[in-house]
Design a protein around this motif. Structure first.
Motif, PDB file in Angstrom:
ATOM      1  N   SER A 177       1.510  -8.614  -3.393  1.00 44.83           N
ATOM      2  CA  SER A 177       0.069  -8.310  -3.277  1.00 44.83           C
ATOM      3  C   SER A 177      -0.611  -8.265  -4.639  1.00 44.83           C
ATOM      4  O   SER A 177      -1.813  -8.501  -4.741  1.00 44.83           O
ATOM      5  CB  SER A 177      -0.167  -7.030  -2.479  1.00 44.83           C
ATOM      6  N   ILE A 193      -4.391  -9.512  -5.330  1.00 48.41           N
ATOM      7  CA  ILE A 193      -5.392  -8.575  -5.851  1.00 48.41           C
ATOM      8  C   ILE A 193      -6.042  -9.183  -7.105  1.00 48.41           C
ATOM      9  O   ILE A 193      -7.262  -9.185  -7.250  1.00 48.41           O
ATOM     10  CB  ILE A 193      -4.732  -7.201  -6.139  1.00 48.41           C
ATOM     11  N   ASN A 204      -7.775   2.198  -1.650  1.00 45.65           N
ATOM     12  CA  ASN A 204      -6.320   2.126  -1.511  1.00 45.65           C
ATOM     13  C   ASN A 204      -5.782   3.446  -0.932  1.00 45.65           C
ATOM     14  O   ASN A 204      -5.701   4.430  -1.629  1.00 45.65           O
ATOM     15  CB  ASN A 204      -5.719   1.843  -2.910  1.00 45.65           C
ATOM     16  N   TYR A 251       0.994   0.945   1.059  1.00 42.98           N
ATOM     17  CA  TYR A 251       1.875   2.082   1.388  1.00 42.98           C
ATOM     18  C   TYR A 251       1.750   2.588   2.823  1.00 42.98           C
ATOM     19  O   TYR A 251       2.206   3.690   3.116  1.00 42.98           O
ATOM     20  CB  TYR A 251       1.620   3.236   0.399  1.00 42.98           C
ATOM     21  N   SER A 263       1.923  -5.738   1.695  1.00 43.64           N
ATOM     22  CA  SER A 263       3.065  -6.228   0.940  1.00 43.64           C
ATOM     23  C   SER A 263       4.361  -5.878   1.630  1.00 43.64           C
ATOM     24  O   SER A 263       4.459  -4.842   2.284  1.00 43.64           O
ATOM     25  CB  SER A 263       3.027  -5.562  -0.429  1.00 43.64           C
ATOM     26  N   ARG A 268       8.862 -10.861  -4.151  1.00 43.40           N
ATOM     27  CA  ARG A 268       7.480 -11.337  -4.306  1.00 43.40           C
ATOM     28  C   ARG A 268       6.949 -11.971  -3.026  1.00 43.40           C
ATOM     29  O   ARG A 268       6.825 -13.190  -2.902  1.00 43.40           O
ATOM     30  CB  ARG A 268       7.327 -12.303  -5.513  1.00 43.40           C
ATOM     31  N   TYR A 311       5.090   8.767  -4.348  1.00 45.77           N
ATOM     32  CA  TYR A 311       4.582   9.374  -5.576  1.00 45.77           C
ATOM     33  C   TYR A 311       4.313  10.857  -5.382  1.00 45.77           C
ATOM     34  O   TYR A 311       3.990  11.295  -4.286  1.00 45.77           O
ATOM     35  CB  TYR A 311       3.278   8.684  -5.992  1.00 45.77           C
TER      36      TYR A 311
HETATM   37  C1  LIG Z   1      -1.313   0.299  -4.827  1.00 46.43           C
HETATM   38  C2  LIG Z   1      -0.474  -0.897  -5.100  1.00 46.43           C
HETATM   39  N1  LIG Z   1      -0.901  -2.084  -4.718  1.00 46.43           N
HETATM   40  C3  LIG Z   1      -0.202  -3.205  -4.956  1.00 46.43           C
HETATM   41  C4  LIG Z   1       1.005  -3.142  -5.617  1.00 46.43           C
HETATM   42  C5  LIG Z   1       1.719  -4.434  -5.899  1.00 46.43           C
HETATM   43  O1  LIG Z   1       2.794  -4.626  -5.083  1.00 46.43           O
HETATM   44  P1  LIG Z   1       3.455  -6.065  -4.880  1.00 46.43           P
HETATM   45  O2  LIG Z   1       2.802  -7.014  -5.827  1.00 46.43           O
HETATM   46  O3  LIG Z   1       4.888  -5.880  -5.167  1.00 46.43           O
HETATM   47  O4  LIG Z   1       3.156  -6.433  -3.455  1.00 46.43           O
HETATM   48  C6  LIG Z   1       1.501  -1.926  -6.046  1.00 46.43           C
HETATM   49  C7  LIG Z   1       2.764  -1.863  -6.790  1.00 46.43           C
HETATM   50  O5  LIG Z   1       3.157  -0.873  -7.326  1.00 46.43           O
HETATM   51  C8  LIG Z   1       0.732  -0.772  -5.781  1.00 46.43           C
HETATM   52  O6  LIG Z   1       1.135   0.429  -6.177  1.00 46.43           O
END
Ligand SMILES: Cc1ncc(COP(=O)(O)O)c(C=O)c1O
Length: 377
Positions: free
Chosen positions: A92, A96, A163, A198, A226, A237, A314
């Motif tokens: 993700s 993003i 988020n 999450y 993700s 990934r 966390y």
């Molecule tokens: C809030 C949040 N979004 C996105 C990600 C990115 O995750 P990934 O690129 O592994 O899907 C993370 C990774 O720590 C995250 O904490």
């Protein structure tokens, strides 16, 4: 351009390791639990198929997008058209970052929480946009105060990032916040980007919702998800963005100019993961919940102040009196050999906090509180 947050922490960690310190690393949110073996098996199978050795499609295999749509239906009761409302992501983080490439023009305002996962505002900056930060504070339950945004800022805003469950505060949102966000987005014609990385890490029977479950969300929002945290697959990934078809196709268009998609064998393994769903997620949830209890109880026993998170891996801990995020993190590293992340690394409003993760086994987590007890705070 600043170094990425964890690059700096890595440098300090390496220096401590070189001094021979036995570090307990609660710095980065990266599952230490291996990917379930049934998913690994699918990768091995897929890796030997010549058809998978060629360029994949940037938007993802039709079968992967279908698996995403089926999972959203099962998990959130959200119906998606896999051809138009789902795009695969190389994790993700990639999506993003590319969201800004797709939608942010120089001078555009992007509304971003502080503290937050840094990629939202870095994407804006790379595209020449301007970030307007919405502080997340304890007295607001770490939720953004949309009312506090000046009208002229709201009118110029292009994107709003939210988020929940949240990194780094571990806060959760209810339907009321999401409904207010939809109203705000309609009033000011703002694109909502919800990072739902999450949602599968909820504890004590709490199951976080998708933003797309809320009425009107599909008209204004794109949601990022993700397989990284859900299935312990950070190294693979693979992720996805879903929601409003115009937003999904805009992101897909930007991506197709920049990347060539995910190795198909990984997508085949991802399909298996999404099919299995809770069956393979539940064991990890149990482990993280137990670790969360050990860490939170231990930190509270040594006088540190933190809420018990209902989701994420966390724990957002207030610095003891007299300490800043930087000085407390440095003390924990130098005197207790415990690696954490300074809250202000996630944005100014994170000052006064330190983020712990529960990505080490429970014996090591018990030791964390013991080590901190020996340090004069
Ligand atoms: C809030 C949040 N979004 C996105 C990600 C990115 O995750 P990934 O690129 O592994 O899907 C993370 C990774 O720590 C995250 O904490």
């Amino acid at each position: 351009m600043p170094p990425y947050l964890f690059a700096e922490i890595d440098r300090r960690k390496r220096a401590a390791l070189a001094r021979g310190v036995d570090l307990i690393d609660l710095g980065i949110g990266d599952p230490d639990i291996p990917t379930p073996s049934v998913i690994v098996e699918k990768l091995l199978e897929g890796a030997s198929k010549p058809v998978n050795h060629r360029y994949p499609s940037s938007s993802g295999m039709a079968e992967f997008r279908e698996a995403v749509a089926n999972w959203y239906l099962r998990r959130f009761n959200v119906k998606l058209d896999p051809a138009k409302e789902v795009v695969s992501l190389i994790g993700s983080k990639e999506g993003i970052g590319n969201m800004a490439v797709a939608f942010v023009d120089p001078g555009d305002i992007v509304l971003v929480a502080s503290p937050c996962y840094p990629v939202y505002h870095i994407g804006t900056a790379f595209s020449g946009g301007k970030n307007y930060f919405l502080p997340l504070r304890k007295d607001n339950h770490f939720l953004p105060d949309l009312e506090s945004i000046p009208t002229d800022v709201a009118k110029q805003a292009k994107l709003l990032w939210i988020n929940y469950p949240n990194n780094p505060t571990a806060a959760v949102a209810d339907e009321d916040l999401f409904a207010r966000v939809v109203k705000f987005a309609n009033k000011y014609n703002v694109i909502v980007c919800h990072d739902a990385a999450y949602t599968e890490m909820g504890y004590d029977d709490y199951r976080p919702m998708s933003f797309l479950e809320v009425e009107g969300a599909r008209e204004v929002a794109i949601e990022f998800h993700s397989l990284s945290k859900t299935f312990n697959m950070t190294g693979w990934r693979i992720g996805m963005a879903v929601g409003n078809p115009e937003l999904v196709s805009g992101l897909a268009q930007a991506k197709s100019n920049l990347d060539s998609g995910i190795f198909q064998a990984i997508q085949e393994a991802g399909i298996e993961a999404l099919k299995l769903g809770d069956q393979v997620v539940e064991p990890s949830r149990k482990i993280y919940q137990e670790r969360r209890d050990i860490l939170v109880d231990g930190l509270r026993a040594v006088g540190l102040e933190c809420d018990k998170p209902r989701a994420t891996f966390y724990v957002w801990v207030a610095c003891p009196k007299g300490h800043s995020s930087a000085s407390f993190t440095a003390k924990l590293l130098d005197e207790a050999g415990v690696v954490t992340t300074p809250g202000n690394g996630f944005g100014e409003a994170g000052e006064g906090y330190v983020r712990f993760t529960v990505c080490v086994d429970k014996e090591r987590l018990r030791e964390v509180a013991e080590r901190i007890r020996r340090v004069k705070l």
